[in-house]
Design a protein around this motif. Sequence first.
Motif, PDB file in Angstrom:
ATOM      1  N   ALA A 113      26.883  12.566  48.133  1.00 33.41           N
ATOM      2  CA  ALA A 113      27.392  13.416  47.061  1.00 33.41           C
ATOM      3  C   ALA A 113      27.114  14.882  47.333  1.00 33.41           C
ATOM      4  O   ALA A 113      27.642  15.751  46.644  1.00 33.41           O
ATOM      5  CB  ALA A 113      26.776  13.008  45.723  1.00 33.41           C
ATOM      6  N   TYR A 150      29.031   3.153  48.906  1.00 36.40           N
ATOM      7  CA  TYR A 150      27.744   3.741  48.545  1.00 36.40           C
ATOM      8  C   TYR A 150      27.907   5.250  48.401  1.00 36.40           C
ATOM      9  O   TYR A 150      28.532   5.893  49.250  1.00 36.40           O
ATOM     10  CB  TYR A 150      26.705   3.517  49.651  1.00 36.40           C
ATOM     11  CG  TYR A 150      26.052   2.169  49.700  1.00 36.40           C
ATOM     12  CD1 TYR A 150      25.049   1.822  48.796  1.00 36.40           C
ATOM     13  CD2 TYR A 150      26.394   1.246  50.687  1.00 36.40           C
ATOM     14  CE1 TYR A 150      24.419   0.594  48.872  1.00 36.40           C
ATOM     15  CE2 TYR A 150      25.768   0.016  50.769  1.00 36.40           C
ATOM     16  CZ  TYR A 150      24.781  -0.304  49.855  1.00 36.40           C
ATOM     17  OH  TYR A 150      24.145  -1.532  49.929  1.00 36.40           O
ATOM     18  N   VAL A 151      27.320   5.808  47.362  1.00 41.59           N
ATOM     19  CA  VAL A 151      27.191   7.251  47.258  1.00 41.59           C
ATOM     20  C   VAL A 151      25.706   7.570  47.232  1.00 41.59           C
ATOM     21  O   VAL A 151      24.975   7.107  46.349  1.00 41.59           O
ATOM     22  CB  VAL A 151      27.867   7.820  45.992  1.00 41.59           C
ATOM     23  CG1 VAL A 151      27.739   9.346  45.972  1.00 41.59           C
ATOM     24  CG2 VAL A 151      29.328   7.419  45.936  1.00 41.59           C
ATOM     25  N   CYS A 154      22.723  10.854  44.493  1.00 44.76           N
ATOM     26  CA  CYS A 154      23.427  10.975  43.215  1.00 44.76           C
ATOM     27  C   CYS A 154      22.642  11.739  42.150  1.00 44.76           C
ATOM     28  O   CYS A 154      23.232  12.224  41.178  1.00 44.76           O
ATOM     29  CB  CYS A 154      23.767   9.586  42.674  1.00 44.76           C
ATOM     30  SG  CYS A 154      25.057   8.753  43.611  1.00 44.76           S
ATOM     31  N   GLY A 172      32.466   9.491  43.941  1.00 42.55           N
ATOM     32  CA  GLY A 172      32.506   8.066  43.648  1.00 42.55           C
ATOM     33  C   GLY A 172      33.899   7.576  43.306  1.00 42.55           C
ATOM     34  O   GLY A 172      34.344   6.525  43.799  1.00 42.55           O
ATOM     35  N   ASN A 173      34.608   8.317  42.497  1.00 39.46           N
ATOM     36  CA  ASN A 173      35.954   7.889  42.113  1.00 39.46           C
ATOM     37  C   ASN A 173      36.926   7.937  43.279  1.00 39.46           C
ATOM     38  O   ASN A 173      37.883   7.162  43.343  1.00 39.46           O
ATOM     39  CB  ASN A 173      36.460   8.735  40.945  1.00 39.46           C
ATOM     40  CG  ASN A 173      35.898   8.270  39.612  1.00 39.46           C
ATOM     41  OD1 ASN A 173      35.434   7.127  39.489  1.00 39.46           O
ATOM     42  ND2 ASN A 173      35.917   9.128  38.615  1.00 39.46           N
ATOM     43  N   LEU A 183      31.018   0.214  43.467  1.00 42.46           N
ATOM     44  CA  LEU A 183      30.444   1.507  43.833  1.00 42.46           C
ATOM     45  C   LEU A 183      28.963   1.497  43.494  1.00 42.46           C
ATOM     46  O   LEU A 183      28.584   1.285  42.342  1.00 42.46           O
ATOM     47  CB  LEU A 183      31.148   2.626  43.065  1.00 42.46           C
ATOM     48  CG  LEU A 183      30.733   4.056  43.396  1.00 42.46           C
ATOM     49  CD1 LEU A 183      31.211   4.434  44.793  1.00 42.46           C
ATOM     50  CD2 LEU A 183      31.313   5.026  42.370  1.00 42.46           C
ATOM     51  N   LEU A 185      25.527   3.549  43.190  1.00 44.47           N
ATOM     52  CA  LEU A 185      25.060   4.914  42.977  1.00 44.47           C
ATOM     53  C   LEU A 185      23.601   5.007  43.393  1.00 44.47           C
ATOM     54  O   LEU A 185      22.723   4.387  42.784  1.00 44.47           O
ATOM     55  CB  LEU A 185      25.227   5.296  41.506  1.00 44.47           C
ATOM     56  CG  LEU A 185      26.651   5.122  40.945  1.00 44.47           C
ATOM     57  CD1 LEU A 185      26.667   5.359  39.440  1.00 44.47           C
ATOM     58  CD2 LEU A 185      27.621   6.055  41.659  1.00 44.47           C
ATOM     59  N   PHE A 204      30.875   8.613  34.211  1.00 47.63           N
ATOM     60  CA  PHE A 204      31.847   7.756  34.894  1.00 47.63           C
ATOM     61  C   PHE A 204      32.777   7.085  33.886  1.00 47.63           C
ATOM     62  O   PHE A 204      33.996   7.015  34.094  1.00 47.63           O
ATOM     63  CB  PHE A 204      31.128   6.703  35.741  1.00 47.63           C
ATOM     64  CG  PHE A 204      30.910   7.113  37.165  1.00 47.63           C
ATOM     65  CD1 PHE A 204      31.947   7.093  38.077  1.00 47.63           C
ATOM     66  CD2 PHE A 204      29.658   7.531  37.598  1.00 47.63           C
ATOM     67  CE1 PHE A 204      31.754   7.478  39.400  1.00 47.63           C
ATOM     68  CE2 PHE A 204      29.453   7.928  38.918  1.00 47.63           C
ATOM     69  CZ  PHE A 204      30.503   7.903  39.816  1.00 47.63           C
ATOM     70  N   LEU A 214      30.378  -0.621  38.786  1.00 50.23           N
ATOM     71  CA  LEU A 214      29.273   0.187  39.278  1.00 50.23           C
ATOM     72  C   LEU A 214      28.020  -0.660  39.513  1.00 50.23           C
ATOM     73  O   LEU A 214      27.766  -1.631  38.805  1.00 50.23           O
ATOM     74  CB  LEU A 214      28.943   1.306  38.289  1.00 50.23           C
ATOM     75  CG  LEU A 214      30.079   2.287  37.953  1.00 50.23           C
ATOM     76  CD1 LEU A 214      29.614   3.287  36.895  1.00 50.23           C
ATOM     77  CD2 LEU A 214      30.562   3.005  39.208  1.00 50.23           C
TER      78      LEU A 214
END
Length: 310
Positions: A113, A150-151, A154, A172-173, A183, A185, A204, A214
Amino acid sequence: MTPPTTVPLDGLPDRVTVYEVGPRDGLQNEQTIVPLAVKAEFIHRLADAGLRTIEATSFVHPKWVPQLADAEDLMDELEHLDGVRLPVLVPNLNGLRRALDQGADSVAVFVSATETFSRRNLNRSVAQSLEMVAPVVDQALAAGADVRGYVSMCFGDPWEGAVPIDQVIDVGNRLLQFGCTELSLGDTIGVATPGQVSALLRGFEESGTQTSSLAVHFHDTYGQALANTLTALTCGVSTVDASAGGLGGCPYAKSATGNLATEDLVWQLDGLGIDTGIDLAKLAATSQWMAAQLGRPSPSRTVRALGRME
């Protein structure tokens, strides 16, 4: 083993999927190479304890993560493990091809991110990382594999500090728009607190992303992982990443300590009456065994507590 007293709380899911990351995220930062046979037995023991999603390895170039250079051989050792999803991390198209050649039907991709961590970890900007990941997701889906995104970073970045919520939501989107079915976080350096978790998940939802897509991935640097997890559950999340024995860190973020220990998570969920399908005694025994292979005690509080009671 005496289990925790079960007292449910309103507003929580009836069942939680524990996404076990110990064999990949937990071991990737170990300086001493863990033998292939030990890795394979670790995964088999986790499966026997009731884990049904176990991230097995990463098809990253061996130069970058020597610990996981045996990815192909490990997948061969696991081909007869029935009833267990074995996702693998793939950094690029070459990694995806290697994974698919080994019969992988579940893969994960990752982006940061934040710009600084992206450049330090992947040697490219966030935009460039997303551009690289898009065809990986597309080709994985075309091959019939499901794809997790994966992000990382965050909630906080060791170089940039607090991470704006909108920044995380945008990255993420984008992964979800590419076709990722889930996804995760990540609180890569373990600085999140429950208010931050709630605010991000609410953000989100306001952007149109359902919490059912998520997952959360907390590190326990400041002892907040369980509190953050409980907050995520109250927000509708029902998939939680954890690492058996609390193994793990991040080789590119030195302030990152271990992941949320799977045993600590399961102890809490058992006490809340939330079904996981996991046998805590077997899981703790597995983590004690793995700690012995690594030559040091497990950082999991539950593993330590149960060990003292034996």
